[in-house]
Design an enzyme around this catalytic site. Structure first.
Site, PDB file in Angstrom:
ATOM      1  N   TYR A 189       0.849  -1.190   0.000  1.00  0.00           N
ATOM      2  CA  TYR A 189       0.000   0.000   0.000  1.00  0.00           C
ATOM      3  C   TYR A 189       0.883   1.238   0.000  1.00  0.00           C
ATOM      4  O   TYR A 189       1.839   1.327   0.769  1.00  0.00           O
ATOM      5  CB  TYR A 189      -0.884  -0.009   1.251  1.00  0.00           C
ATOM      6  CG  TYR A 189      -1.817   1.179   1.375  1.00  0.00           C
ATOM      7  CD1 TYR A 189      -2.883   1.352   0.491  1.00  0.00           C
ATOM      8  CD2 TYR A 189      -1.640   2.120   2.390  1.00  0.00           C
ATOM      9  CE1 TYR A 189      -3.745   2.436   0.620  1.00  0.00           C
ATOM     10  CE2 TYR A 189      -2.509   3.205   2.518  1.00  0.00           C
ATOM     11  CZ  TYR A 189      -3.553   3.359   1.629  1.00  0.00           C
ATOM     12  OH  TYR A 189      -4.412   4.431   1.761  1.00  0.00           O
ATOM     13  N   ASP A 284       9.246   2.633   0.063  1.00  0.00           N
ATOM     14  CA  ASP A 284       8.208   3.360   0.792  1.00  0.00           C
ATOM     15  C   ASP A 284       8.347   2.986   2.268  1.00  0.00           C
ATOM     16  O   ASP A 284       7.896   1.923   2.700  1.00  0.00           O
ATOM     17  CB  ASP A 284       6.825   3.007   0.247  1.00  0.00           C
ATOM     18  CG  ASP A 284       5.708   3.740   0.996  1.00  0.00           C
ATOM     19  OD1 ASP A 284       6.026   4.464   1.970  1.00  0.00           O
ATOM     20  OD2 ASP A 284       4.536   3.580   0.610  1.00  0.00           O
ATOM     21  N   LYS A 312       4.240   8.797   9.406  1.00  0.00           N
ATOM     22  CA  LYS A 312       4.018   8.172  10.720  1.00  0.00           C
ATOM     23  C   LYS A 312       5.014   8.613  11.788  1.00  0.00           C
ATOM     24  O   LYS A 312       4.866   9.692  12.359  1.00  0.00           O
ATOM     25  CB  LYS A 312       3.978   6.648  10.559  1.00  0.00           C
ATOM     26  CG  LYS A 312       2.821   6.209   9.632  1.00  0.00           C
ATOM     27  CD  LYS A 312       2.592   4.722   9.638  1.00  0.00           C
ATOM     28  CE  LYS A 312       1.648   4.260   8.540  1.00  0.00           C
ATOM     29  NZ  LYS A 312       0.246   4.184   8.933  1.00  0.00           N
TER      30      LYS A 312
HETATM   31  C1  LIG Z   1       3.782   2.011   3.397  1.00  0.00           C
HETATM   32  C2  LIG Z   1       2.752   3.098   3.421  1.00  0.00           C
HETATM   33  N1  LIG Z   1       2.752   4.046   2.473  1.00  0.00           N
HETATM   34  C3  LIG Z   1       1.855   5.036   2.468  1.00  0.00           C
HETATM   35  C4  LIG Z   1       0.873   5.126   3.439  1.00  0.00           C
HETATM   36  C5  LIG Z   1      -0.098   6.266   3.418  1.00  0.00           C
HETATM   37  O1  LIG Z   1       0.144   7.124   4.486  1.00  0.00           O
HETATM   38  P1  LIG Z   1      -1.040   8.050   5.066  1.00  0.00           P
HETATM   39  O2  LIG Z   1      -2.047   7.135   5.665  1.00  0.00           O
HETATM   40  O3  LIG Z   1      -0.335   8.916   6.084  1.00  0.00           O
HETATM   41  O4  LIG Z   1      -1.578   8.845   3.939  1.00  0.00           O
HETATM   42  C6  LIG Z   1       0.832   4.161   4.445  1.00  0.00           C
HETATM   43  C7  LIG Z   1      -0.219   4.223   5.480  1.00  0.00           C
HETATM   44  O5  LIG Z   1      -0.474   3.289   6.212  1.00  0.00           O
HETATM   45  C8  LIG Z   1       1.792   3.125   4.447  1.00  0.00           C
HETATM   46  O6  LIG Z   1       1.790   2.172   5.384  1.00  0.00           O
END
Ligand SMILES: Cc1ncc(COP(=O)(O)O)c(C=O)c1O
Ligand SMILES: *[C@@H]1O[C@H](CO)[C@@H](O)[C@H](O)[C@H]1NC(C)=O
Length: 472
Positions: A189, A284, A312
């Site tokens: 994700y 990511d 986060k």
């Molecule tokens: C690996 C990863 N990338 C992107 C995101 C998206 O971040 P946000 O929820 O702060 O938009 C998340 C959210 O859980 C994530 O775990």
């Protein structure tokens, strides 16, 4: 091998139950304290009267009653509980029930919730105002901390969320290479931007949505999807798309289809393929950054990407995201370069402050060893307990991040994760909740350990799990 423009793909959820692996991935020969084994009287179970009332009203006001889909309990049944306050390793709901919390607001609360030092610093900054919309020295301070910690990051751009960071990142990859196609992986994700809503994990997997309506096919036709930990497949995609791949983007440890660790050779292989083909290698690390190690998964595994996204933990519980990498690539970002990306609240002083204070505490010696010791203790205890009752289980951890599946392991990819017993998970989740353990309401989410969790909290969790698993 089946590779297709991803918008047309449907999640291949394997419904078969023939398990190739009969051994338990992690044995629990150590790390399990004897006190965990002495659960005698049945734990008193909670009731959620006020939560039910508030959530019933919430459903009339907001779609599904929530501001983000993963908070709903759709895949596990029942309604979510409504939080009143959080502190340390605990959350309290509006009925006054106390929970040992392993969600940690989905990752940020690595020091424990509402850390006193973070709160004090935020309060001090708040006296100077809540938003500047102009440069502030705190941005430099957090940028320096991130650059010093994360091997790939020489320059950084702050955003307000992980989603925004990933949106900026993909545009930058395309701007820098002059190519459009990107390779992502099943079950990973990267926020909710159009181009990534292809075989995505997290809520997308939880709700069984292979894709989302409203995403134009033009937005995903350049997104190619491969199986996690399958280097041969990525190699083949590169061969079939010579000089067309802008980037390979992955979660370097997957936390959005449960918890899946990469094979070291897989990460290194992707790094090498990107170099060979002139594609940008992107980790990511929104979830794994400052979570599995101070320098993220790239320092945990010793493989350095070209670009990294974060979020986060670096916001210490306030809204933040960031992307960063080699100066040569970051020089493309406006106003230094032509790739446009902006934000009214980006680099917000409160968020910068919470991030700075959080990273300060995380940079102390032994922090990640301690987090991993506790993650291991919990996972070993859960695996041993499940094994005792003959339940198939597979668990793993890295730093302050962990997970387990009700399936024989090892779990290396999304299709294996999807074989895990969802009915059992739903029952498990509700019974743990009723006994004071707050776990993510989906088998497609990782768990998060904090510095505030005590050995006693973990022992208690395992004892409650013993009681619950005896009835699964
Ligand atoms: C690996 C990863 N990338 C992107 C995101 C998206 O971040 P946000 O929820 O702060 O938009 C998340 C959210 O859980 C994530 O775990
Ligand atoms: C996924 O991982 C499992 C091992 O966990 C492996 O047997 C399988 O070949 C991999 N791929 C698929 C498509 O299941």
């Amino acid at each position: 091998m089946k590779l297709a423009a991803a918008s047309a793909l449907i999640l291949a959820i394997c419904a078969g139950n023939a398990c190739a692996f009969s051994t338990v991935h992690l044995s629990a020969s150590n790390g399990l304290s004897s006190s965990a084994l002495h659960s005698t009287a049945a734990t008193k179970t909670y009731t959620f009267t006020k939560s039910e009332e508030i959530f019933a009203e919430a459903k009339t006001l907001m779609p599904g009653g929530v501001s983000s889909p993963v908070r709903a309990f759709k895949s596990v049944g029942g309604n979510p509980i409504v939080f009143d306050k959080v502190k340390g390793a605990y959350a309290w709901d509006v009925d006054g029930n106390k929970f040992i919390d392993y969600v940690g607001t989905w990752g940020p609360a690595i020091l424990g919730h509402a850390d006193d030092d973070v709160l004090d610093a935020v309060k001090k900054t708040m006296d100077k105002g809540t938003s500047f919309g102009a440069p502030c020295a705190l941005e430099n301070e957090l940028a320096k901390a991130v650059i010093a910690a994360v091997p790939s990051v020489e320059m950084v751009r702050f955003t307000n969320s992980g989603t925004e960071a990933c949106m900026g990142m993909i545009r930058l990859c395309r701007a820098y290479t002059g190519r459009e196609k990107v390779i992502k992986f099943e079950g990973c994700y990267h926020g909710h931007a159009d181009a990534f809503l292809v075989q995505a994990g997290s809520g997308v997997a939880t709700l069984g949505l292979p894709d989302s309506p409203g995403v134009p096919s033009s937005a995903t036709k350049a997104t190619l999807c491969a199986e996690y930990n399958n280097l041969a497949q990525v190699k083949a995609i590169f061969e079939e798309n010579k000089d067309e791949i802008a980037a390979v983007i992955l979660e370097p440890v997957v936390g959005n289809s449960g918890f899946i660790k990469p094979d070291k050779e897989f990460l290194q292989g992707l790094r090498d393929l990107c170099t060979e083909h002139g594609a940008v290698c992107v980790f990511d690390e929104v979830m794994t950054g400052f979570r599995v190690a101070y320098g993220g998964a790239q320092s945990y595994f010793g493989v350095t990407p070209d670009l990294t996204t974060m979020g986060k933990v670096i916001g210490g519980g306030l809204p933040v995201g960031a992307y960063g990498g080699k100066k040569e690539i970051m020089a493309m970002v406006a106003p230094a370069g032509p790739m446009y990306q902006a934000g009214t609240l980006s680099g917000n002083p409160l968020a910068m402050t919470a991030g700075i204070e959080t990273l300060k505490k995380l940079s102390a010696d032994g922090v990640y060893e301690e987090l991993e010791r506790k993650s291991k203790k919990l996972v070993d205890g859960i695996v041993a307990t499940a094994t005792k009752y003959g339940l198939p289980i597979s668990g793993d951890y890295a730093g302050g991040m962990f997970g387990w599946y009700f399936v024989d392991g090892p779990v290396k990819n999304f299709s294996q994760a999807a074989k895990s017993d969802s009915a059992r998970f739903g029952k498990w989740h509700r019974m743990m909740l009723e006994r004071g353990v707050y776990l993510a309401p989906s088998m497609y989410e990782a768990g998060f350990m904090s510095l505030a969790h005590t050995d006693e909290d973990i022992d208690r969790t395992i004892a409650i799990a013993d009681e619950v698993m005896s009835q699964l």
